[in-house]
Structures are given as C-alpha cells and as structure tokens.
Design a protein around this motif. Sequence first.
Motif, mmCIF file in Angstrom:
data_model
loop_
_atom_site.group_PDB
_atom_site.id
_atom_site.type_symbol
_atom_site.label_atom_id
_atom_site.label_comp_id
_atom_site.label_asym_id
_atom_site.label_seq_id
_atom_site.Cartn_x
_atom_site.Cartn_y
_atom_site.Cartn_z
ATOM 1 N N LEU A 13 2.626 1.575 -3.466
ATOM 2 C CA LEU A 13 1.713 2.015 -4.528
ATOM 3 C C LEU A 13 1.355 3.494 -4.387
ATOM 4 N N TYR A 14 1.182 3.946 -3.152
ATOM 5 C CA TYR A 14 0.880 5.364 -2.933
ATOM 6 C C TYR A 14 2.039 6.223 -3.439
ATOM 7 N N HIS A 15 3.267 5.832 -3.094
ATOM 8 C CA HIS A 15 4.421 6.623 -3.519
ATOM 9 C C HIS A 15 4.618 6.562 -5.027
ATOM 10 N N HIS A 75 2.129 6.239 -7.259
ATOM 11 C CA HIS A 75 1.097 7.128 -7.802
ATOM 12 C C HIS A 75 1.492 8.586 -7.631
ATOM 13 N N SER A 76 2.002 8.942 -6.456
ATOM 14 C CA SER A 76 2.335 10.345 -6.220
ATOM 15 C C SER A 76 3.569 10.778 -7.007
ATOM 16 N N ARG A 105 -5.668 3.863 1.916
ATOM 17 C CA ARG A 105 -4.869 2.693 2.297
ATOM 18 C C ARG A 105 -3.511 3.129 2.841
ATOM 19 N N TYR A 106 -2.917 4.182 2.263
ATOM 20 C CA TYR A 106 -1.643 4.701 2.764
ATOM 21 C C TYR A 106 -1.804 5.238 4.189
ATOM 22 N N VAL A 160 -3.717 11.289 -7.314
ATOM 23 C CA VAL A 160 -3.606 10.030 -6.588
ATOM 24 C C VAL A 160 -5.011 9.547 -6.258
ATOM 25 N N LEU A 175 -8.612 5.764 -2.999
ATOM 26 C CA LEU A 175 -8.355 4.475 -2.364
ATOM 27 C C LEU A 175 -6.894 4.364 -1.929
ATOM 28 N N ARG A 176 -5.965 4.807 -2.784
ATOM 29 C CA ARG A 176 -4.540 4.743 -2.443
ATOM 30 C C ARG A 176 -4.228 5.627 -1.243
ATOM 31 N N GLU A 177 -4.818 6.827 -1.197
ATOM 32 C CA GLU A 177 -4.590 7.727 -0.060
ATOM 33 C C GLU A 177 -5.117 7.118 1.231
ATOM 34 N N ASP A 188 0.821 -1.210 0.000
ATOM 35 C CA ASP A 188 0.000 0.000 0.000
ATOM 36 C C ASP A 188 0.855 1.260 0.000
#
Length: 116
Positions: A54-56, A58-59, A73-74, A66, A69-71, A51
């Motif tokens: 994937l967040y990093h 995307h960003s 989950r992060y 972003v 959902l990613r934010e 998680d």
Amino acid sequence: TNIFPDDVNQGAQYWGAGSTYAVPANTDILDITYWQMGDNRCQQLKTYLVDIALYHMHSAIAPKNVPELREKRYDDAVKWLKAAGRGDVTASLPLLQPRQGSRNRYGGQIKNNNSW
C-alpha cells in the motif's frame, strides 16, 4: 556444467521433469488431498506485506501526498523485517519446508563457468 532447463538432451535429466505441486484439471476445491481450508499463511507477515504494498502504491500515485499512517506502517514493517533478518524477532513460520520433488527452479540467468 551449464545446462538449461529446456535443453533437449540433458535438461530433464539434470533439472527433473514435472511439477511438485501439480493439481489435475477439474479438481474440486473442497478436495482435501490438494487444498486446505482457510488461510494458513503467517498473518503477521501478510500484514507487513500489505503495508509495504500500500505504501508503494500510494507513493507511485502521489509521491508527495502519502498518508502519514501509510508511512508509519511502512517504516514499522521494514523495521520488523530487518529485526527478523538479524534474528532479533521470530516470525511464526514453519521451521522446515517438506522435502518433496526435485530441484527448485528460479532465476533467469544460468551460471557461466568461465576458465581461461
């Protein structure tokens, strides 16, 4: 004393020689002496790692785009890791690492002993 691992005179004596987890070349992956079937890592911790990664990713690609959902989950992963750091939650990790080999080698800066 400041002794580098690659010191010709005292490096091997101070740091030890060889590797704890050395596997001979051409070892069959089904040899249970060296390998274990399946994934024995903590699945919850692995999920949080994915998680965060994937967040990093995307960003890094589109910082202003972003997915929500990613934010979420992060944020949940960071919140859980902070709670685990405080001792509020317990991860399903091994209690003690097996005592094997010599010292762990890590870091890139040897401590300087400066006295004037």
